[in-house]
Design a protein around this motif. Structure first.
Motif: not given
Length: 167
Positions: A1-10
């Motif tokens: 998973m991509d960090i941007s996705l994680i950052l986008g969710i977090v």
């Protein structure tokens, strides 16, 4: 998973958690403020309750004083009635005694007056009897004188003397 996705969710979750935390903190402050106001209101109610308790206690004391005053008035009324009854009895006895004394005095004075009148009546009666006797003696003397002078016969003179009450 991509960090941007994680950052986008977090990122939105952290924002939401931050907003929720801030809002909850703010609400906690408001609830604390409301709680403090309720405590103040409770304190005021306690003060009001204490005042009502004091007022109730004062009313109880006043009621007790009124009962004591009523008892005093009842006792005073009873004492006054007893005093009046006693004094009335004493005065009645005194008046009865004085009336009896006056009756005795009046009776003695009336008795004295009766004796005085009886004595005077007897004196007057004696005088009248003596006067009547003197008049009768004069009449008898006059009839005897007329008989002695020969103007009356002796038997008629005796008849007049007998009628006059002589011997």
């Amino acid at each position: 998973m991509d960090i941007s996705l994680i950052l986008g969710i977090v990122g939105p979750i952290v924002t939401i958690v931050t907003i929720l935390g801030t809002t909850l903190y703010w609400l906690g402050g408001k609830f604390r403020e409301i709680d403090m106001r309720f405590q103040q209101i409770d304190e005021r109610f306690k003060q009001i309750d204490e005042r009502f308790r004091q007022v109730d206690e004062r009313f109880r004391q006043i009621d007790k004083r009124f009962e004591e005053i009523d008892e005093r008035f009842d006792k005073l009324e009873k004492d006054l009635k007893n005093y009046v009854d006693t004094r009335f009895g004493e005065l009645k006895g005194y008046v009865d005694l004085r009336i009896n004394e006056l009756k005795g005095y009046i009776d003695s004075r009336i008795s004295e007056l009766k004796n005085y009148v009886d004595e005077r009546f007897n004196q007057v009666n004696t005088r009248i009897n003596r006067l009547a006797e003197a008049y009768s003696d004069y009449q008898e003397f006059f009839v005897e004188y007329l008989a002695a002078e020969g103007l009356l016969r002796a038997e008629k003179a005796q008849c007049f003397v007998t009628r006059l009450g002589g011997s």
